[in-house]
Design an enzyme around this catalytic site. Structure first.
Site, PDB file in Angstrom:
ATOM      1  N   HIS A 252      27.189  17.235  -1.827  1.00  0.00           N
ATOM      2  CA  HIS A 252      27.346  15.921  -2.413  1.00  0.00           C
ATOM      3  C   HIS A 252      28.954  15.571  -2.048  1.00  0.00           C
ATOM      4  O   HIS A 252      29.276  14.358  -1.946  1.00  0.00           O
ATOM      5  CB  HIS A 252      27.217  15.937  -3.821  1.00  0.00           C
ATOM      6  CG  HIS A 252      25.747  15.721  -4.245  1.00  0.00           C
ATOM      7  ND1 HIS A 252      25.004  16.639  -4.464  1.00  0.00           N
ATOM      8  CD2 HIS A 252      25.075  14.761  -4.541  1.00  0.00           C
ATOM      9  CE1 HIS A 252      23.770  16.528  -4.911  1.00  0.00           C
ATOM     10  NE2 HIS A 252      23.871  15.338  -5.159  1.00  0.00           N
ATOM     11  N   GLY A 253      29.661  16.372  -1.939  1.00  0.00           N
ATOM     12  CA  GLY A 253      31.018  16.252  -1.502  1.00  0.00           C
ATOM     13  C   GLY A 253      32.002  17.137  -1.561  1.00  0.00           C
ATOM     14  O   GLY A 253      31.775  18.458  -1.839  1.00  0.00           O
TER      15      GLY A 253
END
Length: 463
Positions: free
Chosen positions: A319-320
């Site tokens: 996700h990041g």
């Protein structure tokens, strides 16, 4: 170009559908490739070459892995090489800048790394194409020999930018032959309209509220903090599930049956159940291609715990790049381990309403780790929820937020469960005048919001 833009809804999609329906079946996949490339280039022309490279590269590697069926070592090396290329591209665009910043802060160096814009949909179409190679390697699928068919899958515009992560083995037959008729078009249009309504009527309204509250998190009351947490919890669900509904709907209008990505996750009675219902395509991807090859649960307790933590750390990192994402992943990994080995039987004995409250409280707290740019910001907000550093329990601002948003909060609760949608689906399948009016009203309200409200891109475009 985005699915919730007026240009897409009133220009691009109608033109694509019109031409697509007029074309003979033999030419539709080629047209889908062209339409998808235009769709992507409209919003991200610089990285169009990356999308095309991914399609060509995975097509060639799929044939190579298939042709090496008698040479296991060569076959394995081909898969490792392809996976290494995919991981390199993901890491280069998503993590090189943050990684350099972390090194600089720790070692006091001056490594200069140019900040690159993240290619739209990179994580989604990379994982989708990787699944194709994994399935060939494990013998679940034969490599596609016709490039046009594979390319139509690799760049398929409805699911390209934010999923679901469609697997080629699930739609291979549809790539060759699919039904395109008025019933499919009608069902897909209804699904698209429901997704649009989720996004613009609910998620975007909640986004404005949460943005206002989180911006002043240093000086808010306990009640305001809880209102903000509830708002983001609902925002991310209606935003992401709304996109998925729109993507599934467009796919159906084009004759493809794409699997659902959400199954009413906020009705879950455990964290384990929640993750079986939320972002189903990503969860099943990590299960089939990471968790099971590591041994899954067919190993001792120590290795099973290791497997869960690896998968959930990777899920967070997907996700990041900031530290709050792997921490968010491990947070859920710990809960899944606890429910497996400590809490499972106890949760089953609780009344359903207590199990749901338990699940939602920890899911909502998890979203606070997810929604902030750093662990520090997330920590500040979480402290406000329990009164630490808060400016009291409630004030006029908190009551104002509650009163002005009470109606939408009350709408969100039934909209999270299956009852409302089952009713709508039953009315739609009956093809009544009432169903046409309902969808017409939702569509008009949705497009009116797009015209008169501030623009809010889909949250998962960041990933």
């Amino acid at each position: 170009m985005l699915l919730n833009s007026l240009f897409f809804i009133f220009a691009f999609l109608p033109v694509v559908l019109l031409i697509y329906y007029l074309l003979p079946a033999a030419g539709r996949n080629l047209f889908l490739v062209a339409a998808s490339l235009v769709f992507y280039a409209w919003g991200d022309p610089v990285y169009l070459v990356l999308l095309i490279f991914s399609a060509v590269f995975h097509y060639i590697m799929g044939l190579q892995i298939q042709n090496a069926v008698q040479d296991k070592r060569h076959r394995k090396m081909d898969l490792i090489f392809a996976a290494a290329v995919d991981v390199f591209l993901l890491c280069f665009f998503k993590y090189s800048g943050p990684a350099a910043g972390m090194v600089n802060s720790i070692l006091h160096t001056q490594i200069a790394v140019r900040e690159l814009a993240l290619p739209i949909g990179l994580s989604f179409y990379t994982f989708k194409n990787m699944s194709y190679l994994f399935d060939i390697y494990y013998g679940r699928l034969e490599a596609e020999k016709k490039f046009t068919d594979f390319a139509a899958y690799a760049v398929f515009f409805p699911v390209m930018t934010a999923g679901p992560i469609v697997r080629y083995k699930d739609i291979k037959e549809q790539m060759k032959k699919r039904r395109v008729n008025a019933l499919q078009l009608g069902y897909g249009a209804g699904k698209f309209i429901l997704g649009l309504a989720k996004k613009v009527l609910l998620a975007d309204t909640l986004a404005s509220l949460y943005g206002d509250i989180s911006a002043r998190a240093g000086d808010i009351t306990v009640l305001t903090a809880w209102i903000g947490m509830f708002a983001f919890t609902m925002e991310i669900y209606f935003d992401f599930s709304g996109y998925s509904d729109m993507a599934v709907g467009i796919s159906r209008m084009l004759g493809f049956k794409v699997k659902e990505n959400f199954n009413y996750p906020y009705t879950s009675k455990s964290i384990t159940e929640f993750w079986r219902r939320w972002h189903i395509s990503l969860g099943s991807w990590f299960r089939d291609y990471i968790y099971i090859p590591l041994g899954g649960n067919r190993v001792g307790m120590g290795k099973h715990i290791r497997n869960i933590l690896i998968v959930w750390c990777l899920t967070g990192m997907w996700h990041g790049a900031s530290m709050n994402f792997p921490v968010w992943g491990i947070y859920y990994g710990v809960f899944l381990i606890a429910e497996k080995y400590l809490l499972g039987s106890r949760l089953e004995k609780l009344p359903a309403w207590m199990s749901r409250i338990y699940t939602m409280l920890f899911v909502m707290a998890g979203w606070m780790l997810f929604s902030h740019n750093s662990l520090g910001e997330a920590g500040i907000y979480l402290k406000r929820l329990v009164g630490m550093g808060a400016s009291g329990f409630a004030d006029e601002t908190a009551w104002y937020y509650l009163k002005t948003n009470l109606l939408i909060f009350l709408l969100c609760i039934p909209a999270c469960g299956p009852g409302l949608y089952r009713f709508v689906d039953s009315r739609f399948h009956n093809l009544t005048v009432g169903s046409a009016v309902l969808y017409g009203v939702l569509f008009l309200l949705g497009t009116a919001c797009l015209v008169y409200s501030s623009y809010h891109p889909f949250l998962y475009l960041r990933f």
